[in-house]
Design a protein around this motif. Structure first.
Motif, PDB file in Angstrom:
ATOM      1  N   TYR A  71       2.206 -19.473  16.139  1.00  0.00           N
ATOM      2  CA  TYR A  71       1.046 -19.971  15.148  1.00  0.00           C
ATOM      3  C   TYR A  71       1.297 -19.652  13.666  1.00  0.00           C
ATOM      4  CZ  TYR A  71      -0.990 -21.366  19.573  1.00  0.00           C
ATOM      5  OH  TYR A  71      -1.443 -22.198  20.512  1.00  0.00           O
ATOM      6  N   ALA A  72       1.178 -20.608  12.791  1.00  0.00           N
ATOM      7  CA  ALA A  72       1.225 -20.655  11.701  1.00  0.00           C
ATOM      8  C   ALA A  72       0.452 -19.589  11.083  1.00  0.00           C
ATOM      9  CB  ALA A  72       1.543 -21.677  10.681  1.00  0.00           C
ATOM     10  N   ASP A  73      -0.964 -19.585  11.593  1.00  0.00           N
ATOM     11  CA  ASP A  73      -2.189 -18.902  11.300  1.00  0.00           C
ATOM     12  C   ASP A  73      -2.951 -18.905  12.593  1.00  0.00           C
ATOM     13  OD1 ASP A  73      -3.044 -21.602  10.611  1.00  0.00           O
ATOM     14  OD2 ASP A  73      -4.853 -20.725   9.554  1.00  0.00           O
ATOM     15  N   GLU A  74      -4.027 -17.746  12.458  1.00  0.00           N
ATOM     16  CA  GLU A  74      -4.747 -17.985  13.525  1.00  0.00           C
ATOM     17  C   GLU A  74      -6.108 -17.040  13.093  1.00  0.00           C
ATOM     18  OE1 GLU A  74      -6.368 -18.848  15.899  1.00  0.00           O
ATOM     19  OE2 GLU A  74      -5.063 -18.747  17.558  1.00  0.00           O
ATOM     20  N   ARG A  75      -7.278 -17.656  13.549  1.00  0.00           N
ATOM     21  CA  ARG A  75      -8.298 -16.942  13.566  1.00  0.00           C
ATOM     22  C   ARG A  75      -8.593 -15.855  14.425  1.00  0.00           C
ATOM     23  NH1 ARG A  75     -10.573 -22.416  13.339  1.00  0.00           N
ATOM     24  NH2 ARG A  75      -9.825 -23.385  11.230  1.00  0.00           N
ATOM     25  N   VAL A  76      -9.027 -14.884  13.993  1.00  0.00           N
ATOM     26  CA  VAL A  76      -9.162 -13.490  14.740  1.00  0.00           C
ATOM     27  C   VAL A  76     -10.538 -13.769  15.513  1.00  0.00           C
ATOM     28  CG1 VAL A  76      -9.323 -10.906  14.768  1.00  0.00           C
ATOM     29  CG2 VAL A  76      -7.915 -12.125  13.317  1.00  0.00           C
ATOM     30  N   VAL A  77     -10.417 -14.698  16.648  1.00  0.00           N
ATOM     31  CA  VAL A  77     -11.355 -14.794  17.678  1.00  0.00           C
ATOM     32  C   VAL A  77     -10.741 -14.694  18.940  1.00  0.00           C
ATOM     33  CG1 VAL A  77     -12.824 -16.065  15.904  1.00  0.00           C
ATOM     34  CG2 VAL A  77     -11.281 -17.293  17.437  1.00  0.00           C
ATOM     35  N   ARG A 184      -8.659 -13.265   9.649  1.00  0.00           N
ATOM     36  CA  ARG A 184      -7.542 -14.524  10.068  1.00  0.00           C
ATOM     37  C   ARG A 184      -5.914 -13.577   9.991  1.00  0.00           C
ATOM     38  NH1 ARG A 184      -8.636 -20.339   8.429  1.00  0.00           N
ATOM     39  NH2 ARG A 184     -10.843 -20.392   8.523  1.00  0.00           N
ATOM     40  N   VAL A 185      -5.014 -14.118  10.541  1.00  0.00           N
ATOM     41  CA  VAL A 185      -3.764 -13.490  10.172  1.00  0.00           C
ATOM     42  C   VAL A 185      -3.054 -14.927   9.859  1.00  0.00           C
ATOM     43  CG1 VAL A 185      -3.998 -11.603  11.456  1.00  0.00           C
ATOM     44  CG2 VAL A 185      -2.909 -13.784  12.633  1.00  0.00           C
ATOM     45  N   THR A 186      -1.767 -14.815   9.109  1.00  0.00           N
ATOM     46  CA  THR A 186      -1.083 -15.743   8.613  1.00  0.00           C
ATOM     47  C   THR A 186       0.305 -15.512   8.538  1.00  0.00           C
ATOM     48  OG1 THR A 186      -1.093 -17.735   6.913  1.00  0.00           O
ATOM     49  CG2 THR A 186      -1.874 -15.604   6.069  1.00  0.00           C
TER      50      THR A 186
END
Length: 256
Positions: A71-77, A184-186
């Motif tokens: 994933y290019a980015d992801e929400r921390v959920v 988030r992470v990216t």
């Protein structure tokens, strides 16, 4: 340092043609990558982009067992949360195709209380896939798929944010995202700009002004304008007529 190539802009009057052309583009990238090194590494962003990937379902020539999906980015959920990029991609595509589960690389939500540790763990996922096989300073994805927000962000790289200047990390974290959820992470710009191909997928009238700014006024430095893969990497734009209505940047007829 190699000079980045100018972006290639494709604009489609028919949204269905955009979806089909994007699928054909991805399959060609996959074929070339597998022939070269036996696998296809792809990073996918979230938002509405995932909905444009269903053109891949049932298409001949897709070798799902060779895909490595990040994933290019992801929400921390949690991964089943409605805000999760993984959930969206899974609902729209991944759950409908025979891709091995171990080839889908998600964040470890059990580390959510320590977002730095979570980002480090996801970076180690990339290291396992890339560093041991390619021995590169940064991973070289075969394809990164990105969207653009109305505010000009891409992945979770937001205008004016300090993460735009990150030069060392592969995966960075953000705790103050201007749009929810805040954590988030990216992937960082060095990773994105080492990709063999980056494709932005943007559609709808809500994006018309921001796309014009990105393509016609790159000197303003919005995050998507900073996506310029080093040669021989290439950036592509897949847009519909609504999103690109005001753009003066030259369009290129789509062909493979």
């Amino acid at each position: 340092m190699h000079t980045p190539s100018a972006p290639i802009l494709y604009s489609f009057a028919d949204p269905n043609n955009l979806v089909d052309s994007l699928a054909r583009f991805i399959i060609k990238a996959q074929k070339e990558s597998i022939e070269k090194k036996g696998r296809f590494t792809i990073a996918i962003s979230g938002g509405s982009l995932a909905q444009q990937l269903n053109g891949l379902i049932g298409k001949p020539g897709v070798k799902w067992e060779k895909w490595q999906v990040f994933y290019a980015d992801e929400r921390v959920v949690p991964l089943d949360h409605e805000d999760s990029n993984h959930r969206l991609c899974n609902d729209e595509l991944l759950s409908k195709v025979p891709i091995p589960r171990q080839n889908i690389h998600t964040i470890d939500y059990s580390l959510a209380d320590d977002i730095e540790e979570l980002a480090d763990a996801y970076e180690k996922e990339l290291i396992r896939e890339f560093a041991q096989k390619d021995a590169a300073r940064f991973p070289v994805f075969d394809l990164i798929l990105l969207g653009v927000g109305p505010d000009g962000h891409t992945a979770s790289l937001f205008p004016g944010h300090e993460l735009l200047s990150e030069e060392d990390r592969w995966v960075a974290y953000i705790t103050d995202s201007p749009k929810p959820p805040p954590k988030r992470v990216t992937l960082t710009f060095p990773v994105i700009n080492h990709a063999a191909r980056v494709a932005f997928v943007v559609y709808g009238p809500s994006k018309v002004d921001i796309i014009k700014t990105v393509l016609d006024k790159p000197e303003q430095g919005l995050p998507p304008s900073r996506v310029r893969p080093i040669s021989p990497g290439q950036v592509y734009w897949f847009t519909d007529a609504d999103a690109s209505a005001k753009v003066e940047y030259p369009r290129t007829p789509f062909k493979l």
